[in-house]
Enzyme design. Structure first.
Site, mmCIF file in Angstrom:
data_model
loop_
_atom_site.group_PDB
_atom_site.id
_atom_site.type_symbol
_atom_site.label_atom_id
_atom_site.label_comp_id
_atom_site.label_asym_id
_atom_site.label_seq_id
_atom_site.Cartn_x
_atom_site.Cartn_y
_atom_site.Cartn_z
ATOM 1 N N LYS A 140 14.858 -8.794 -3.945
ATOM 2 C CA LYS A 140 14.074 -8.523 -2.741
ATOM 3 C C LYS A 140 14.570 -9.440 -1.640
ATOM 4 O O LYS A 140 14.974 -10.585 -1.891
ATOM 5 C CB LYS A 140 12.576 -8.798 -2.989
ATOM 6 C CG LYS A 140 11.702 -8.713 -1.736
ATOM 7 C CD LYS A 140 10.267 -9.148 -2.004
ATOM 8 C CE LYS A 140 9.474 -9.184 -0.702
ATOM 9 N NZ LYS A 140 8.060 -9.582 -0.912
ATOM 10 N N GLU A 188 -2.140 -14.960 5.787
ATOM 11 C CA GLU A 188 -1.726 -15.415 4.448
ATOM 12 C C GLU A 188 -1.836 -16.921 4.254
ATOM 13 O O GLU A 188 -1.200 -17.707 4.959
ATOM 14 C CB GLU A 188 -0.287 -14.975 4.154
ATOM 15 C CG GLU A 188 0.130 -15.267 2.731
ATOM 16 C CD GLU A 188 1.317 -14.439 2.273
ATOM 17 O OE1 GLU A 188 1.762 -14.635 1.131
ATOM 18 O OE2 GLU A 188 1.792 -13.593 3.061
ATOM 19 N N GLU A 232 6.992 -5.038 -5.430
ATOM 20 C CA GLU A 232 7.247 -6.074 -4.433
ATOM 21 C C GLU A 232 6.208 -7.198 -4.545
ATOM 22 O O GLU A 232 6.536 -8.383 -4.475
ATOM 23 C CB GLU A 232 7.212 -5.457 -3.034
ATOM 24 C CG GLU A 232 7.462 -6.445 -1.915
ATOM 25 C CD GLU A 232 7.258 -5.823 -0.534
ATOM 26 O OE1 GLU A 232 7.080 -6.601 0.415
ATOM 27 O OE2 GLU A 232 7.268 -4.581 -0.420
ATOM 28 N N GLU A 372 6.087 -0.418 9.417
ATOM 29 C CA GLU A 372 5.339 -1.601 8.967
ATOM 30 C C GLU A 372 5.504 -2.762 9.934
ATOM 31 O O GLU A 372 4.530 -3.436 10.281
ATOM 32 C CB GLU A 372 5.800 -2.016 7.572
ATOM 33 C CG GLU A 372 5.071 -3.244 7.040
ATOM 34 C CD GLU A 372 5.482 -3.616 5.633
ATOM 35 O OE1 GLU A 372 5.575 -4.835 5.365
ATOM 36 O OE2 GLU A 372 5.712 -2.713 4.811
ATOM 37 N N LYS A 376 2.754 -4.841 12.278
ATOM 38 C CA LYS A 376 2.600 -6.297 12.276
ATOM 39 C C LYS A 376 2.743 -6.873 13.681
ATOM 40 O O LYS A 376 2.013 -7.788 14.068
ATOM 41 C CB LYS A 376 3.611 -6.924 11.311
ATOM 42 C CG LYS A 376 3.292 -6.615 9.846
ATOM 43 C CD LYS A 376 4.370 -7.105 8.899
ATOM 44 C CE LYS A 376 3.969 -6.857 7.447
ATOM 45 N NZ LYS A 376 5.015 -7.238 6.479
#
Length: 389
Positions: A140, A188, A232, A372, A376
C-alpha cells in the site's frame, strides 16, 4: 451499528466567536480535542529536532522548566520526522471543545483554486502506484495532492478556525514559519496517553457522504462491506498493533472495524485501547514508534516512502507538515497526538495550500481515489466557503 447521521441543523453562531477563538492571536498554538481546547502563548519554541531524538529532548527541556509539574510542549512535527515546532508556552489556557458549526458564510473573498497535480494527473499517478504495487514494490502507498487557494482579500485565521471547529475530532493551528500557520480539522487520533492508559483509532478506508439520508446510510454500509477498503484498513491495524505490542501489558483490538462519520466522509475505524507495561514510556515515545503508520505512508514503510518520493516528487510535491503530527505532551509523559490531516498551511495573508491523500492498494480505482481526495479537500474548502460552484 451505523453512526447516526449528523443533524441537518445545528446552532448557528451569529454575533460572537467561541472563547478560545476570540482569544487566539497569530503565533499562538491551538489544539482542540473532544476533551478540551488548549490555547498556548509565548515561551520558547523547540525546533529542528528529528522525531527519533525528540522524546529525550522534550523530556530534558520539561525537566528543566521552572514548574516541571505543569510544563508541556504543544505543536507540530513534520511528516518526514526531521523537523518540529513545539512551543513551551509561557501561558496556557484550557477551554471546552470547539463545537461544530454547520451553517456559516465567510463572505469575505473570492478564491482562485489551483490543483497540484491536476485531477487527471493524480489519477495517472494512482494508476502508476497500483501497477507498482501489483509487481510487488509495496502492499500500500498513500499518495497526496495539494490545492492552492488564493484569496482576493486577507484571510482571517480566527474566522477560518471557527468554521473548522468540530469538522474533525482535532482542530489545530500551529505557527510553522514566518507568516506560515498549519491549521486543520483532523479526524484521526494517532496516540493518547493518560497514565498507563493508551488509546488510538486508526482510520483507513473512506467513502464520500451523500446528501440524502438513505443514500448516505447505503454508502456507509457499502464501505463496511468493501473488501478493498477492509484490506486497506487491516494493513493499518496490523501495523499499529505490531508497533504498540512491545510496550503494552494489555492490548484490546476490535474484531471488526466500525464506521465513523465526519461532515464529508465515512471512515472505517478501529478504536484500540491498551495499558502500558512501563509507566516511563511517554506519549512522544509511542508517537515516534508509530509514525508514519500505513494510514499516511503505506506499507512496508521503507518501500512506501520510496514510492511517495518518486511519484509525489514527479509532481513537485513536498509534504512538509501535511500528514505529520499535531498535539501536546506534559512533563509526566501524558499527551495526545493526532495526524495532521484535512489541513492547510498559510503562505502569507492571502494564500493557503490545502492537502489530501488516499491509500492506494492493488485494486484501487484511480477515478474513485480522485473523488475521495476531493471529499477530503472539501473539509477545508467548506470552511473557506470556497467550494467550486
Amino acid at each position: 451499528m451505523l453512526d447516526p447521521l449528523l443533524p441537518a441543523k445545528a446552532p448557528l453562531v451569529r454575533d460572537h466567536i467561541t472563547a478560545p477563538i476570540s482569544h487566539y492571536q497569530r503565533g499562538d498554538v491551538l489544539f482542540s480535542s473532544p476533551e478540551h481546547t488548549l490555547l498556548a502563548r509565548g515561551g520558547p519554541t523547540l525546533t529542528g529536532v528529528a522525531l527519533p531524538e525528540l522524546p529525550a529532548a522534550v523530556a530534558d527541556r520539561l525537566a528543566r522548566h521552572d514548574a516541571p509539574g505543569t510544563a508541556m510542549v504543544i505543536g507540530a512535527i513534520s511528516f518526514d520526522g526531521q523537523n518540529c515546532r513545539l512551543k513551551l508556552p509561557a501561558r496556557l489556557k484550557t477551554y471546552p471543545p470547539l463545537p461544530l458549526q454547520r451553517r456559516f458564510h465567510c463572505g469575505t473573498s473570492a478564491w482562485t483554486l489551483t490543483s497540484t497535480p491536476s485531477s487527471d494527473d493524480y489519477a495517472k499517478l494512482v494508476g502508476l502506484a497500483r501497477d507498482r504495487i501489483a509487481v510487488g514494490e509495496a502492499d500500500k502507498v498513500v499518495l497526496a495532492r495539494a490545492l492552492t487557494a488564493t484569496s482576493s482579500q486577507p484571510i482571517r485565521l480566527t474566522t477560518l478556525l471557527l468554521h473548522l471547529g468540530g469538522r474533525g475530532r482535532h482542530t489545530f493551528a500551529v505557527p510553522v514559519g514566518p507568516r506560515q500557520t498549519l491549521l486543520g480539522a483532523s479526524p484521526e487520533l494517532l496516540i493518547s496517553r493518560r497514565g498507563r492508559t493508551l488509546a488510538t483509532t486508526p482510520l483507513a478506508g473512506s467513502i464520500p457522504r451523500r446528501r440524502h439520508p438513505d443514500d448516505d446510510q447505503d454508502a456507509a454500509r457499502a464501505l463496511l462491506a468493501s473488501a478493498k477498503d477492509r484490506h486497506e484498513h487491516q494493513l493499518v491495524v496490523r501495523a499499529v498493533v505490531a508497533a504498540l505490542s512491545p510496550y503494552c501489558a494489555e492490548l484490546n483490538v476490535p474484531d471488526e472495524p466500525e464506521v465513523q462519520a465526519t461532515p464529508t466522509l465515512w471512515h472505517l475505524a478501529s478504536p484500540i485501547t491498551a495499558r502500558l507495561a512501563d509507566p516511563d514510556v511517554t506519549a512522544l515515545d509511542l508517537a515516534a514508534v508509530l509514525h508514519p503508520t500505513p494510514a499516511v505512508c503505506g506499507t512496508p514503510t521503507t518501500a512506501a516512502r520510496a514510492l511517495i518520493a518518486d511519484l509525489e516528487g514527479s509532481s513537485g510535491l513536498e509534504r512538509g507538515w501535511y500528514a505529520g503530527l499535531v498535539g501536546w505532551q506534559r512533563a509526566d509523559g501524558d499527551g495526545q497526538w493526532a495526524l495532521a490531516l484535512r489541513c492547510a498551511v498559510t503562505d502569507g495573508d492571502r494564500r493557503l495550500r490545502l492537502w489530501a491523500g488516499a491509500g492506494i492498494v492493488a485494486d484501487s480505482d484511480p477515478d474513485l481515489e480522485v473523488v475521495e481526495t476531493d471529499a477530503k479537500l472539501a473539509t477545508m474548502l467548506h470552511a473557506l466557503d470556497a467550494i467550486p460552484r
